[in-house]
Design a protein around this motif. Sequence first.
Motif, PDB file in Angstrom:
ATOM      1  N   GLY A  73       0.761  -1.750   0.420  1.00 40.51           N
ATOM      2  CA  GLY A  73       0.122  -0.188   0.054  1.00 40.51           C
ATOM      3  C   GLY A  73       0.910   1.427  -0.258  1.00 40.51           C
ATOM      4  N   ALA A  74       2.576   1.335   0.900  1.00 41.58           N
ATOM      5  CA  ALA A  74       2.968   2.419   0.695  1.00 41.58           C
ATOM      6  C   ALA A  74       3.351   2.672  -0.344  1.00 41.58           C
ATOM      7  CB  ALA A  74       3.889   2.511   2.078  1.00 41.58           C
ATOM      8  N   LEU A  75       3.729   1.943  -1.588  1.00 43.18           N
ATOM      9  CA  LEU A  75       4.522   1.585  -2.452  1.00 43.18           C
ATOM     10  C   LEU A  75       3.212   2.714  -3.736  1.00 43.18           C
ATOM     11  CD1 LEU A  75       6.459   0.822  -4.513  1.00 43.18           C
ATOM     12  CD2 LEU A  75       5.887  -0.830  -4.949  1.00 43.18           C
ATOM     13  N   VAL A  76       1.952   1.825  -3.756  1.00 45.20           N
ATOM     14  CA  VAL A  76       0.918   2.255  -4.602  1.00 45.20           C
ATOM     15  C   VAL A  76       0.710   3.534  -4.292  1.00 45.20           C
ATOM     16  CG1 VAL A  76      -1.221   2.026  -5.333  1.00 45.20           C
ATOM     17  CG2 VAL A  76       0.442   0.455  -4.664  1.00 45.20           C
ATOM     18  N   GLY A  77       0.776   4.604  -2.901  1.00 47.71           N
ATOM     19  CA  GLY A  77       0.168   5.298  -2.019  1.00 47.71           C
ATOM     20  C   GLY A  77       1.690   6.308  -2.740  1.00 47.71           C
ATOM     21  N   ALA A  78       3.174   5.717  -2.703  1.00 43.82           N
ATOM     22  CA  ALA A  78       4.299   6.814  -2.790  1.00 43.82           C
ATOM     23  C   ALA A  78       4.273   6.717  -4.346  1.00 43.82           C
ATOM     24  CB  ALA A  78       5.044   6.177  -2.465  1.00 43.82           C
ATOM     25  N   ALA A  79       4.244   5.744  -5.627  1.00 46.38           N
ATOM     26  CA  ALA A  79       4.894   5.919  -6.799  1.00 46.38           C
ATOM     27  C   ALA A  79       3.878   6.616  -7.112  1.00 46.38           C
ATOM     28  CB  ALA A  79       5.232   4.393  -7.217  1.00 46.38           C
ATOM     29  N   LEU A  80       2.370   6.065  -7.468  1.00 48.16           N
ATOM     30  CA  LEU A  80       1.761   6.492  -8.159  1.00 48.16           C
ATOM     31  C   LEU A  80       1.653   7.637  -7.777  1.00 48.16           C
ATOM     32  CD1 LEU A  80      -0.725   3.014  -8.685  1.00 48.16           C
ATOM     33  CD2 LEU A  80       1.555   4.290 -10.104  1.00 48.16           C
TER      34      LEU A  80
ATOM     35  N   LYS B  68      -5.267   9.919  -8.345  1.00 45.68           N
ATOM     36  CA  LYS B  68      -6.018  10.063  -6.636  1.00 45.68           C
ATOM     37  C   LYS B  68      -5.888   9.663  -6.011  1.00 45.68           C
ATOM     38  CE  LYS B  68      -9.322  14.449  -9.014  1.00 45.68           C
ATOM     39  NZ  LYS B  68     -10.467  14.132  -9.691  1.00 45.68           N
ATOM     40  N   VAL B  69      -5.849   9.614  -4.614  1.00 43.34           N
ATOM     41  CA  VAL B  69      -5.845   8.698  -3.947  1.00 43.34           C
ATOM     42  C   VAL B  69      -7.531   7.619  -4.399  1.00 43.34           C
ATOM     43  CG1 VAL B  69      -7.512   9.871  -2.135  1.00 43.34           C
ATOM     44  CG2 VAL B  69      -6.093   8.801  -1.297  1.00 43.34           C
ATOM     45  N   GLU B  70      -8.192   8.345  -4.087  1.00 44.13           N
ATOM     46  CA  GLU B  70      -9.410   7.153  -5.230  1.00 44.13           C
ATOM     47  C   GLU B  70      -9.161   6.009  -5.984  1.00 44.13           C
ATOM     48  OE1 GLU B  70     -11.072  11.356  -2.671  1.00 44.13           O
ATOM     49  OE2 GLU B  70      -9.883  10.123  -4.809  1.00 44.13           O
ATOM     50  N   ALA B  71      -8.085   6.337  -7.206  1.00 38.80           N
ATOM     51  CA  ALA B  71      -7.557   5.576  -7.982  1.00 38.80           C
ATOM     52  C   ALA B  71      -6.735   4.399  -7.263  1.00 38.80           C
ATOM     53  CB  ALA B  71      -7.306   6.445  -8.787  1.00 38.80           C
ATOM     54  N   LYS B  72      -5.968   5.069  -6.692  1.00 42.27           N
ATOM     55  CA  LYS B  72      -5.015   4.255  -5.863  1.00 42.27           C
ATOM     56  C   LYS B  72      -5.773   3.068  -5.281  1.00 42.27           C
ATOM     57  CE  LYS B  72      -1.590   7.529  -5.299  1.00 42.27           C
ATOM     58  NZ  LYS B  72      -0.979   8.720  -4.724  1.00 42.27           N
ATOM     59  N   THR B  73      -6.729   3.994  -4.678  1.00 41.19           N
ATOM     60  CA  THR B  73      -7.827   2.911  -3.473  1.00 41.19           C
ATOM     61  C   THR B  73      -8.595   1.792  -4.319  1.00 41.19           C
ATOM     62  OG1 THR B  73      -8.254   4.615  -1.831  1.00 41.19           O
ATOM     63  CG2 THR B  73      -8.848   2.572  -1.598  1.00 41.19           C
ATOM     64  N   ALA B  74      -8.574   1.984  -5.329  1.00 41.73           N
ATOM     65  CA  ALA B  74      -9.268   0.720  -6.256  1.00 41.73           C
ATOM     66  C   ALA B  74      -8.316   0.179  -7.010  1.00 41.73           C
ATOM     67  CB  ALA B  74      -9.923   1.900  -7.430  1.00 41.73           C
ATOM     68  N   ILE B  75      -7.198   0.697  -7.470  1.00 42.78           N
ATOM     69  CA  ILE B  75      -6.030  -0.358  -7.820  1.00 42.78           C
ATOM     70  C   ILE B  75      -5.587  -1.541  -6.600  1.00 42.78           C
ATOM     71  CG2 ILE B  75      -3.589  -0.570  -8.274  1.00 42.78           C
ATOM     72  CD1 ILE B  75      -4.005   1.759  -9.697  1.00 42.78           C
ATOM     73  N   LEU B  76      -5.431  -0.658  -5.243  1.00 40.64           N
ATOM     74  CA  LEU B  76      -5.304  -1.491  -3.812  1.00 40.64           C
ATOM     75  C   LEU B  76      -6.533  -2.931  -3.700  1.00 40.64           C
ATOM     76  CD1 LEU B  76      -3.761   0.203  -1.534  1.00 40.64           C
ATOM     77  CD2 LEU B  76      -2.950  -0.930  -3.225  1.00 40.64           C
ATOM     78  N   ILE B  77      -7.735  -2.643  -4.024  1.00 40.58           N
ATOM     79  CA  ILE B  77      -8.572  -3.349  -3.636  1.00 40.58           C
ATOM     80  C   ILE B  77      -8.858  -4.027  -4.988  1.00 40.58           C
ATOM     81  CG2 ILE B  77     -11.297  -3.544  -4.003  1.00 40.58           C
ATOM     82  CD1 ILE B  77     -11.670  -1.036  -2.248  1.00 40.58           C
ATOM     83  N   THR B  78      -8.738  -3.982  -6.125  1.00 44.13           N
ATOM     84  CA  THR B  78      -8.664  -4.767  -7.313  1.00 44.13           C
ATOM     85  C   THR B  78      -7.393  -6.101  -6.808  1.00 44.13           C
ATOM     86  OG1 THR B  78      -9.929  -2.526  -8.700  1.00 44.13           O
ATOM     87  CG2 THR B  78      -8.569  -4.865  -9.822  1.00 44.13           C
ATOM     88  N   LEU B  79      -6.554  -5.439  -6.733  1.00 44.77           N
ATOM     89  CA  LEU B  79      -5.509  -6.400  -6.973  1.00 44.77           C
ATOM     90  C   LEU B  79      -5.461  -7.312  -5.587  1.00 44.77           C
ATOM     91  CD1 LEU B  79      -2.552  -7.304  -8.023  1.00 44.77           C
ATOM     92  CD2 LEU B  79      -1.438  -5.097  -6.278  1.00 44.77           C
ATOM     93  N   SER B  80      -5.850  -6.792  -4.760  1.00 43.51           N
ATOM     94  CA  SER B  80      -6.296  -7.441  -2.951  1.00 43.51           C
ATOM     95  C   SER B  80      -6.879  -8.885  -3.712  1.00 43.51           C
ATOM     96  CB  SER B  80      -6.756  -6.921  -2.255  1.00 43.51           C
ATOM     97  OG  SER B  80      -5.144  -5.592  -2.049  1.00 43.51           O
ATOM     98  N   LEU B  81      -8.517  -8.547  -3.863  1.00 40.96           N
ATOM     99  CA  LEU B  81      -9.221  -9.472  -3.864  1.00 40.96           C
ATOM    100  C   LEU B  81      -8.843 -10.542  -5.467  1.00 40.96           C
ATOM    101  CD1 LEU B  81     -12.704  -7.585  -4.201  1.00 40.96           C
ATOM    102  CD2 LEU B  81     -11.458  -9.178  -2.830  1.00 40.96           C
ATOM    103  N   ALA B  82      -7.519  -9.717  -6.781  1.00 39.19           N
ATOM    104  CA  ALA B  82      -7.340 -10.975  -7.540  1.00 39.19           C
ATOM    105  C   ALA B  82      -6.467 -12.067  -7.334  1.00 39.19           C
ATOM    106  CB  ALA B  82      -6.918 -10.202  -8.551  1.00 39.19           C
ATOM    107  N   CYS B  83      -5.994 -10.904  -6.578  1.00 42.99           N
ATOM    108  CA  CYS B  83      -4.601 -12.489  -6.048  1.00 42.99           C
ATOM    109  C   CYS B  83      -5.197 -13.417  -4.845  1.00 42.99           C
ATOM    110  CB  CYS B  83      -3.682 -11.410  -4.741  1.00 42.99           C
ATOM    111  SG  CYS B  83      -2.619 -10.142  -6.081  1.00 42.99           S
ATOM    112  N   CYS B  84      -6.659 -13.416  -4.024  1.00 46.24           N
ATOM    113  CA  CYS B  84      -7.614 -13.428  -2.897  1.00 46.24           C
ATOM    114  C   CYS B  84      -8.269 -14.875  -3.860  1.00 46.24           C
ATOM    115  CB  CYS B  84      -8.047 -12.909  -2.163  1.00 46.24           C
ATOM    116  SG  CYS B  84      -6.728 -12.328  -0.992  1.00 46.24           S
ATOM    117  N   PHE B  85      -8.563 -14.580  -5.361  1.00 40.85           N
ATOM    118  CA  PHE B  85      -9.267 -14.819  -6.036  1.00 40.85           C
ATOM    119  C   PHE B  85      -8.623 -16.227  -6.474  1.00 40.85           C
ATOM    120  CE2 PHE B  85     -10.242 -16.798 -10.371  1.00 40.85           C
ATOM    121  CZ  PHE B  85     -11.099 -16.523 -10.479  1.00 40.85           C
TER     122      PHE B  85
END
Length: 382
Positions: free
Chosen positions: A280-287, A290-307
Amino acid sequence: MFITGFVTRIKCAFRDKEMIFWTLLFPVMLATLFYFCFSNLDSADAFSPVKTAVVADQAYRQAAGFQAALEEVSKEGEDRLLQLTRVETREEADRLLEDGRVEGYLTIEAGAPKLTVRDDGLNQTILKSFLDQYLQISATAAHILERNPQAAQQGLLTDLMEQQEFTREISLSNAKPSHQLPYFYALIAMVCLYGSFQGLTSAFYLQANLSALGARRSMAPRKKLAMITADMLGSLAVHLLTMLVLLCYLLLVLRLDFGNQIGYLLLTVLVGSIVGVSLGALVGAALRIKVEAKTAILITLSLACCFLAGLMVEGISYAIQQNAPAAAWLNPAARISDAFYCLYYYDNHTRYFMDLGVLCAMAAIFGLGAMACLRRRKYESI
């Protein structure tokens, strides 16, 4: 100053009610749902004797060999195959079959046993296999006795009825196989990756161009590395606390059996949480979005990995491991879930430490990348 920043970050994290819901209350609710939905999975594969009727008419009473075989497979015990019900007429057996009280019934017609079923299924296949085996043994015995009448006195029937096994079943551990535990392993992996929300929040409040608090902190006379470290450790501490609450709920309330290696269990949770927070820190610092877009990326990435780790579909993690092993090893949720699996089933820690090594490498890459981005961030004006 380091302690002050660490404590302040913890206080801020506990004031974020939305974050607490998604990292603690939501996983507890989901675990409860899993418990009630999947609690019968482990008992679904348990074998129960097949309910069978036999028409005990005159023909059946004259078939002494068939009677003996039925009595043998319907005796009480662990190896019991049939739950036998004796009826006097075929009409009564038909009624039991139509009412679904038996899976099939047996009769003696023209001196030979016959099976009658209504549907196709596992139990019907078991009945047919039993009858086929009986007919095969009977034919073999008749053929041998025809050529050697003395074989009966020489133990022929005992030899034919005795089942020889040439394989031996062994287990790598004393753990009972479970179909429901992989779902909970994937759930814990998901919550570990949800630590990325804490890391994203820390990165957000460390950047002067994203928040007023970030601007004030950038002007503070403190070393940037110490500030970043205190924030990240504070986020990790809060997330670890939520993980411990979740584990206590799973182990003490739901009474799930994760094995007896609690120390390694906690170590896996620690490393998995570090991976989540640092991601989360890497996504928040590197991209620079907007923070909403970063949150959406993390949610999508987490759910895809867990699926892909088996949270929604049992067995998909194994399929990915077989067909795309590189993708499986690069999936942090799959490595966390597999580490729990190794602790439960394996009698050594070779594969477990391989999983842990991959997770530590991920945590190092994500964490160092986030720190590099945050430390080198400069602003011409705020």
